[in-house]
Design an enzyme around this catalytic site. Structure first.
Site, PDB file in Angstrom:
ATOM      1  N   TYR A 138     -35.062  -5.958  57.676  1.00 28.34           N
ATOM      2  CA  TYR A 138     -34.190  -6.123  58.845  1.00 28.34           C
ATOM      3  C   TYR A 138     -32.733  -5.806  58.550  1.00 28.34           C
ATOM      4  O   TYR A 138     -31.936  -5.670  59.474  1.00 28.34           O
ATOM      5  CB  TYR A 138     -34.294  -7.557  59.393  1.00 28.34           C
ATOM      6  CG  TYR A 138     -35.541  -7.792  60.210  1.00 28.34           C
ATOM      7  CD1 TYR A 138     -36.781  -7.929  59.589  1.00 28.34           C
ATOM      8  CD2 TYR A 138     -35.490  -7.870  61.603  1.00 28.34           C
ATOM      9  CE1 TYR A 138     -37.931  -8.131  60.327  1.00 28.34           C
ATOM     10  CE2 TYR A 138     -36.643  -8.076  62.357  1.00 28.34           C
ATOM     11  CZ  TYR A 138     -37.850  -8.204  61.705  1.00 28.34           C
ATOM     12  OH  TYR A 138     -38.982  -8.401  62.442  1.00 28.34           O
ATOM     13  N   LYS A 190     -46.315 -10.173  48.661  1.00 27.95           N
ATOM     14  CA  LYS A 190     -47.286  -9.092  48.432  1.00 27.95           C
ATOM     15  C   LYS A 190     -47.026  -8.527  47.038  1.00 27.95           C
ATOM     16  O   LYS A 190     -46.579  -7.387  46.881  1.00 27.95           O
ATOM     17  CB  LYS A 190     -47.117  -8.036  49.551  1.00 27.95           C
ATOM     18  CG  LYS A 190     -48.087  -6.879  49.522  1.00 27.95           C
ATOM     19  CD  LYS A 190     -49.447  -7.175  50.104  1.00 27.95           C
ATOM     20  CE  LYS A 190     -50.351  -5.972  49.985  1.00 27.95           C
ATOM     21  NZ  LYS A 190     -51.775  -6.285  50.206  1.00 27.95           N
ATOM     22  N   ASP A 223     -51.594 -10.353  53.548  1.00 25.18           N
ATOM     23  CA  ASP A 223     -52.805  -9.948  54.281  1.00 25.18           C
ATOM     24  C   ASP A 223     -53.862 -11.049  54.223  1.00 25.18           C
ATOM     25  O   ASP A 223     -54.462 -11.413  55.241  1.00 25.18           O
ATOM     26  CB  ASP A 223     -53.348  -8.603  53.767  1.00 25.18           C
ATOM     27  CG  ASP A 223     -53.449  -8.507  52.246  1.00 25.18           C
ATOM     28  OD1 ASP A 223     -52.894  -9.388  51.555  1.00 25.18           O
ATOM     29  OD2 ASP A 223     -54.078  -7.558  51.756  1.00 25.18           O
ATOM     30  N   ASP A 247     -42.005 -12.462  60.619  1.00 27.04           N
ATOM     31  CA  ASP A 247     -42.104 -11.962  61.993  1.00 27.04           C
ATOM     32  C   ASP A 247     -43.566 -11.791  62.382  1.00 27.04           C
ATOM     33  O   ASP A 247     -44.017 -12.251  63.433  1.00 27.04           O
ATOM     34  CB  ASP A 247     -41.368 -10.620  62.100  1.00 27.04           C
ATOM     35  CG  ASP A 247     -41.542  -9.980  63.461  1.00 27.04           C
ATOM     36  OD1 ASP A 247     -41.382 -10.701  64.459  1.00 27.04           O
ATOM     37  OD2 ASP A 247     -41.855  -8.779  63.523  1.00 27.04           O
ATOM     38  N   ASP A 251     -46.452 -14.353  64.983  1.00 21.34           N
ATOM     39  CA  ASP A 251     -47.153 -13.975  66.213  1.00 21.34           C
ATOM     40  C   ASP A 251     -48.592 -14.479  66.161  1.00 21.34           C
ATOM     41  O   ASP A 251     -49.144 -14.919  67.171  1.00 21.34           O
ATOM     42  CB  ASP A 251     -47.097 -12.459  66.467  1.00 21.34           C
ATOM     43  CG  ASP A 251     -45.931 -12.078  67.379  1.00 21.34           C
ATOM     44  OD1 ASP A 251     -44.918 -12.814  67.384  1.00 21.34           O
ATOM     45  OD2 ASP A 251     -46.020 -11.051  68.085  1.00 21.34           O
TER      46      ASP A 251
HETATM   47  C1  IPM Z   1     -38.866 -12.145  66.801  1.00 26.48           C
HETATM   48  C2  IPM Z   1     -38.835 -10.797  67.453  1.00 26.48           C
HETATM   49  C3  IPM Z   1     -37.653 -10.002  66.909  1.00 26.48           C
HETATM   50  C4  IPM Z   1     -37.849  -9.852  65.414  1.00 26.48           C
HETATM   51  C5  IPM Z   1     -37.451  -8.636  67.570  1.00 26.48           C
HETATM   52  C6  IPM Z   1     -37.274  -8.771  69.058  1.00 26.48           C
HETATM   53  C7  IPM Z   1     -36.311  -7.860  66.962  1.00 26.48           C
HETATM   54  O1  IPM Z   1     -40.038 -10.138  67.269  1.00 26.48           O
HETATM   55  O2  IPM Z   1     -37.889 -12.909  66.942  1.00 26.48           O
HETATM   56  O3  IPM Z   1     -39.860 -12.451  66.149  1.00 26.48           O
HETATM   57  O4  IPM Z   1     -38.523  -8.914  64.972  1.00 26.48           O
HETATM   58  O5  IPM Z   1     -37.330 -10.683  64.671  1.00 26.48           O
HETATM   59 MG    MG Z   2     -41.519 -11.305  66.372  1.00 26.27          MG
END
Ligand code: IPM
Ligand code: MG
Length: 352
Positions: A138, A190, A223, A247, A251
């Site tokens: 990032y 990793k 993974d 990140d 999810d």
């Molecule tokens: C998150 C989002 C952000 C990230 C994006 C929108 C840049 O996915 O906060 O997880 O990748 O950090």
């Molecule tokens: Mg995200």
């Protein structure tokens, strides 16, 4: 009542303003349980402003935000703007410039919420991801070479500093100790491929571990960890990892805890300010329809209370969220809750 908390509010794009409104409604209701009240100041940033006059994150705004006790963010992301501009120049710039080096993302399944994982319940899904929030891939370093030719090369750099890695890992150990549950910290990296960055993470992890004798530790490749999060989520307590792995795995975390309608996170500088957000994004197709689930934003305010040291109010709000989930909401998804966005906010307030 002593001085008031200065809270900056960035409603942002899409459904951001609607969910932020519910968060503020709840904070105002719970403020009588707090040692001080809240003063909200709104900052209009996001896709609309960018398309109107090119504004992203002005330096003066950044300086104002630096002085706040906490920031409450709705969502950044607009279908009318090329991906990457708003994210990098607003969201990531806030994280970097305010040095919000911890991204704290609890993954907790509350009773009454459905998980897509078969035979798993609230006792199994209860862990926290500590994501490094200012470095790694990032950081944005990189370049093109011979762009737009058949010989084009794209370089994307992943930057890991010893100081950056160490402060993140130390925070994770400290957090794991204070959370006082399984006292188990997992390092996610990793090492079998990323022979430089993951090597640094492992060496620093082993060094910091010396100061935390009572915390059990283990290591997972990212993974394999994705697989275990789905197969046996109960094996996790606290996970610490770099920016991009954090990140991605959060999810998965969001979906196993009931989806983006409920998942919240905090971008934290333990010695400075912090920014709390629902992690779901701007969901443009639901914008302005009073259909989106505001509980992720409300949970973000719950984390904010905790961060501000308002433990009693934070507990009270957590209890109210749990009751709404258990007794009222039919489903976590937009339009399927059995209530509108503002009604869900009212339900939470009703239990306070
Ligand atoms: C998150 C989002 C952000 C990230 C994006 C929108 C840049 O996915 O906060 O997880 O990748 O950090
Ligand atoms: Mg995200």
């Amino acid at each position: 009542m002593s001085e008031q908390y200065n809270i900056a509010v960035i409603p942002g794009d899409g459904t951001g303003p609607e969910v932020v409104e519910e968060g503020i409604k709840v904070l105002e209701a719970v403020s009588r349980k707090c040692t001080s009240g809240f003063r909200f100041r709104e900052f209009r940033l996001g896709g609309e402003q960018y398309m109107e006059n090119g504004t992203l994150l002005p330096d003066e705004v950044l300086e104002e935000l630096r002085k706040t006790d906490a920031i409450f963010l709705g969502a950044i992301g607009h279908s009318g703007v090329k991906p990457g501009i708003l994210e990098r120049e607003i969201l990531l710039r806030l994280r970097f410039e305010l040095d919000l080096y911890i991204n704290l993302r609890p993954v907790k399944l509350f009773p009454g919420v459905e998980t897509p994982l078969k035979n798993k319940g609230p006792d199994d899904i209860d862990f926290v991801v500590v994501r490094e929030n200012t470095e790694g891939i990032y950081a944005g370093g990189g370049s093109f070479f011979k762009k737009d030719t058949p010989y084009e090369v794209a370089l994307q750099e992943s930057i890991h500093t010893r100081r950056g890695v160490e402060r993140c890992i130390r925070f994770a150990f400290e957090y794991c100790k204070n959370r006082n549950k399984k006292k188990h910290l997992t390092l996610c990296a990793k090492t079998n491929v990323l022979i430089y960055e993951s090597d640094l993470w492992v060496r620093v992890f082993e060094q910091v571990r010396e100061d935390y004798g009572d915390i059990r530790t283990d290591y997972q490749h990212v993974d394999a960890l994705c697989m275990w999060m789905i197969k046996n989520p109960e094996r996790f307590d606290v996970i610490v990892t770099n920016n991009i792995f954090g990140d991605i795995i959060t999810d998965i975390g969001a979906i196993i805890q009931g989806g983006l309608g409920i998942a919240a996170g905090g971008n934290i500088n333990p010695k400075g300010t912090a920014m709390f957000e629902p992690i779901g994004g701007s969901a443009p197709k639901y914008a302005g329809k009073d259909m989106i689930n505001p509980l992720a934003a409300i949970s973000a305010t719950q984390m904010m209370l905790d961060y501000l040291g308002e433990k009693e109010a934070a507990q009270e709000l957590l209890g109210a969220i749990k009751r709404v989930l258990k007794h009222d909401l039919k489903n976590m998804e937009a339009g399927k809750m059995g209530f509108s966005t503002s009604e869900v906010g009212d339900l939470v307030v009703g239990y306070l």
